[in-house]
Design a protein around this motif. Structure first.
Motif, PDB file in Angstrom:
ATOM      1  N   LYS A  91     -10.399 100.867  39.993  1.00  0.00           N
ATOM      2  CA  LYS A  91      -9.536  99.859  40.530  1.00  0.00           C
ATOM      3  C   LYS A  91      -8.615  99.936  41.728  1.00  0.00           C
ATOM      4  O   LYS A  91      -8.456  99.097  42.436  1.00  0.00           O
ATOM      5  CB  LYS A  91      -9.147  98.882  39.246  1.00  0.00           C
ATOM      6  CG  LYS A  91     -10.090  98.024  38.684  1.00  0.00           C
ATOM      7  CD  LYS A  91      -9.422  96.629  38.348  1.00  0.00           C
ATOM      8  CE  LYS A  91     -10.352  95.437  38.416  1.00  0.00           C
ATOM      9  NZ  LYS A  91     -10.305  94.624  37.124  1.00  0.00           N
ATOM     10  N   HIS A  92      -8.135 101.208  41.578  1.00  0.00           N
ATOM     11  CA  HIS A  92      -7.101 101.620  42.537  1.00  0.00           C
ATOM     12  C   HIS A  92      -7.472 102.541  43.464  1.00  0.00           C
ATOM     13  O   HIS A  92      -6.638 102.947  44.383  1.00  0.00           O
ATOM     14  CB  HIS A  92      -5.797 101.865  41.809  1.00  0.00           C
ATOM     15  CG  HIS A  92      -5.449 101.149  40.545  1.00  0.00           C
ATOM     16  ND1 HIS A  92      -4.937  99.860  41.013  1.00  0.00           N
ATOM     17  CD2 HIS A  92      -5.565 100.936  39.405  1.00  0.00           C
ATOM     18  CE1 HIS A  92      -4.858  99.057  39.669  1.00  0.00           C
ATOM     19  NE2 HIS A  92      -5.079  99.859  38.681  1.00  0.00           N
ATOM     20  N   ARG A  93      -8.818 102.792  43.639  1.00  0.00           N
ATOM     21  CA  ARG A  93      -9.285 103.897  44.196  1.00  0.00           C
ATOM     22  C   ARG A  93      -9.787 103.255  45.666  1.00  0.00           C
ATOM     23  O   ARG A  93     -10.019 101.888  45.727  1.00  0.00           O
ATOM     24  CB  ARG A  93     -10.367 104.626  43.756  1.00  0.00           C
ATOM     25  CG  ARG A  93     -10.029 105.549  42.512  1.00  0.00           C
ATOM     26  CD  ARG A  93      -9.706 106.966  42.981  1.00  0.00           C
ATOM     27  NE  ARG A  93     -10.548 107.679  43.756  1.00  0.00           N
ATOM     28  CZ  ARG A  93     -11.730 108.336  43.284  1.00  0.00           C
ATOM     29  NH1 ARG A  93     -11.778 108.302  41.908  1.00  0.00           N
ATOM     30  NH2 ARG A  93     -12.582 108.879  43.921  1.00  0.00           N
ATOM     31  N   ASP A  94     -10.165 104.030  46.588  1.00  0.00           N
ATOM     32  CA  ASP A  94     -10.758 103.323  47.810  1.00  0.00           C
ATOM     33  C   ASP A  94     -12.386 103.298  47.647  1.00  0.00           C
ATOM     34  O   ASP A  94     -12.789 104.424  47.228  1.00  0.00           O
ATOM     35  CB  ASP A  94     -10.513 104.385  49.093  1.00  0.00           C
ATOM     36  CG  ASP A  94      -9.213 104.210  49.771  1.00  0.00           C
ATOM     37  OD1 ASP A  94      -8.497 103.327  49.281  1.00  0.00           O
ATOM     38  OD2 ASP A  94      -8.817 105.017  50.659  1.00  0.00           O
ATOM     39  N   ILE A  95     -13.032 102.195  47.925  1.00  0.00           N
ATOM     40  CA  ILE A  95     -14.306 102.089  47.554  1.00  0.00           C
ATOM     41  C   ILE A  95     -14.895 101.427  48.705  1.00  0.00           C
ATOM     42  O   ILE A  95     -14.112 100.496  49.570  1.00  0.00           O
ATOM     43  CB  ILE A  95     -14.631 100.980  46.428  1.00  0.00           C
ATOM     44  CG1 ILE A  95     -14.003 101.530  45.336  1.00  0.00           C
ATOM     45  CG2 ILE A  95     -16.217 100.705  46.331  1.00  0.00           C
ATOM     46  CD1 ILE A  95     -13.960 100.469  44.247  1.00  0.00           C
ATOM     47  N   VAL A  96     -15.996 102.202  49.483  1.00  0.00           N
ATOM     48  CA  VAL A  96     -16.699 101.664  50.589  1.00  0.00           C
ATOM     49  C   VAL A  96     -18.204 101.172  50.110  1.00  0.00           C
ATOM     50  O   VAL A  96     -18.749 101.776  49.432  1.00  0.00           O
ATOM     51  CB  VAL A  96     -16.719 102.524  51.443  1.00  0.00           C
ATOM     52  CG1 VAL A  96     -17.822 102.101  52.787  1.00  0.00           C
ATOM     53  CG2 VAL A  96     -15.585 103.012  52.276  1.00  0.00           C
ATOM     54  N   THR A  97     -18.665 100.060  50.133  1.00  0.00           N
ATOM     55  CA  THR A  97     -19.598  99.375  49.876  1.00  0.00           C
ATOM     56  C   THR A  97     -20.752  99.495  50.923  1.00  0.00           C
ATOM     57  O   THR A  97     -20.480  99.471  52.076  1.00  0.00           O
ATOM     58  CB  THR A  97     -19.733  97.891  49.455  1.00  0.00           C
ATOM     59  OG1 THR A  97     -18.983  96.947  50.433  1.00  0.00           O
ATOM     60  CG2 THR A  97     -18.819  97.822  48.173  1.00  0.00           C
ATOM     61  N   VAL A  98     -22.111  99.729  50.819  1.00  0.00           N
ATOM     62  CA  VAL A  98     -23.110  99.980  51.576  1.00  0.00           C
ATOM     63  C   VAL A  98     -24.441  99.307  51.405  1.00  0.00           C
ATOM     64  O   VAL A  98     -24.631  99.018  50.153  1.00  0.00           O
ATOM     65  CB  VAL A  98     -23.327 101.792  51.443  1.00  0.00           C
ATOM     66  CG1 VAL A  98     -24.491 102.031  52.523  1.00  0.00           C
ATOM     67  CG2 VAL A  98     -22.078 102.645  51.713  1.00  0.00           C
TER      68      VAL A  98
END
Ligand SMILES: [Fe+2]
Length: 345
Positions: free
Chosen positions: A297-304
């Protein structure tokens, strides 16, 4: 050639067939008329080999997947089409053979990034790129008036003058036109420079079509079972993006975000490959599987995804559920591959 428009309304669906071999193709089917198309083809003894959408439609749900599944036909769209479950991706100059018919693909973007026209036997199906006495609007769904002007004036107006023009829409009861007629009298294009055209198209001030998000996002994702509540335009508009080169730089620097691929399994292992270390949750399953991501929840996420469209929906869904740092990979795996960046398969 067998040639018939099947809806008799403002949206046009065409059935084209080779009379010698009894093979056929359906272009731009509406989801709600799928049964009619199968019935008409069967009545005339035609077997449907291909179903083609000339672009990702925003005003109706596409019948391409239902029709392909029910008949065993192959689903065909342009390479930039964002949706999954497309069997054949085509580009400028490709030819699709249906019996003796040779369907020549013209890349005609501008109304959408994935627009094609189809030339066969003195006729051209122009999708929503060129309409009779008009052009498809270029102000949403990735539209680009300049590219549309080039497609119309260079690709389509380069066809023989007597070519018959069959668009995907007509709102005035017309059935067809000719290239010569559109060249000389289409009020949007005739006598207008590229700059004048862009200016005109960017200032039409039209309201968005009814139910645009329901139709557009369903067609962009091939999700049409109402199992997923799509984000609204405001939520989509606030999604942050990251470019392929920015993401690659972070990976190289050892500062990689969590990479979440929202495509289907066959795409993940397919031609475009996937990013090393990425995890996969198909968009249609994302809402019910966010529990698996709880610790991120608090991490950097990149959707692809394929074209950066479904992943934008995915990013908006996660952001709405309280994930704080979600970005969307701009242009998806298409742009990543075009940039020559590394993939795994
Ligand atoms: Fe359209």
């Amino acid at each position: 050639m067998f040639f018939r428009e099947l809806n008799r309304g403002k949206c046009k669906t065409y059935l084209l067939g080779c009379e010698r071999t009894c093979r056929a193709v359906v272009v731009d089917p509406l989801k709600e008329n799928t049964g009619r198309y199968i019935a008409v083809a069967a009545y005339h003894g035609l077997k449907i080999d291909y179903v083609i959408d000339t672009h990702t439609h925003a005003d109706h749900r596409s019948g391409i997947w239902d029709l392909a599944e029910l008949t065993g036909a192959k689903a065909v769209m342009e390479r930039y089409a964002p949706a999954p479950h497309i069997d054949v991706h085509v580009s400028q100059g490709d030819v699709i053979e249906v019996g003796d018919l040779r369907l020549k693909i013209l890349f005609t973007p501008g109304h959408t990034p994935d627009g094609i026209s189809i030339y066969v036997d003195g006729r051209v199906l122009t999708g929503d790129t060129l309409l009779i006495g008009g052009t498809g609007r270029a102000d949403f769904a990735g539209g680009d008036a300049g590219k549309q002007y080039d497609a119309v004036t260079q690709r389509l107006f380069g066809l023989p003058n007597d070519t018959l023009v069959f668009p995907a829409h007509d709102y005035r009861g017309n059935h067809y036109s000719t290239i010569e007629k559109e060249k000389t009298s289409n009020p949007r294009v005739a006598g207008r420079s590229r700059e004048e055209y862009i200016n005109l198209m960017n200032n039409l001030g039209l309201p968005l079509p009814d139910k645009i998000q329901e139709a557009l996002q369903a067609n962009q994702s091939a999700i049409d079972d109402d199992s997923l509540k799509f984000p609204d335009l405001g939520q989509l508009g606030s999604v942050r993006t990251i470019t392929p080169s920015e993401l690659n730089a972070r990976v190289i620097a050892g500062n990689s975000p969590v990479i979440l691929d929202v495509r289907e399994e066959d795409e993940y292992r397919g031609e475009l490959g996937h990013l090393a270390g990425s995890r996969i949750i198909p968009l249609r399953l994302l809402p019910q599987r966010t529990g698996e991501l709880e610790d991120l929840k608090h991490r950097d996420i990149v959707t692809v995804c394929r074209a950066g469209i479904r992943s934008s929906t995915g990013a908006a869904i996660l952001t709405g559920l309280g994930f704080e740092h979600v970005s969307n990979l701009k242009g998806g795996m298409l742009e990543w591959n075009d940039a020559g960046l590394p993939v795994e398969r």
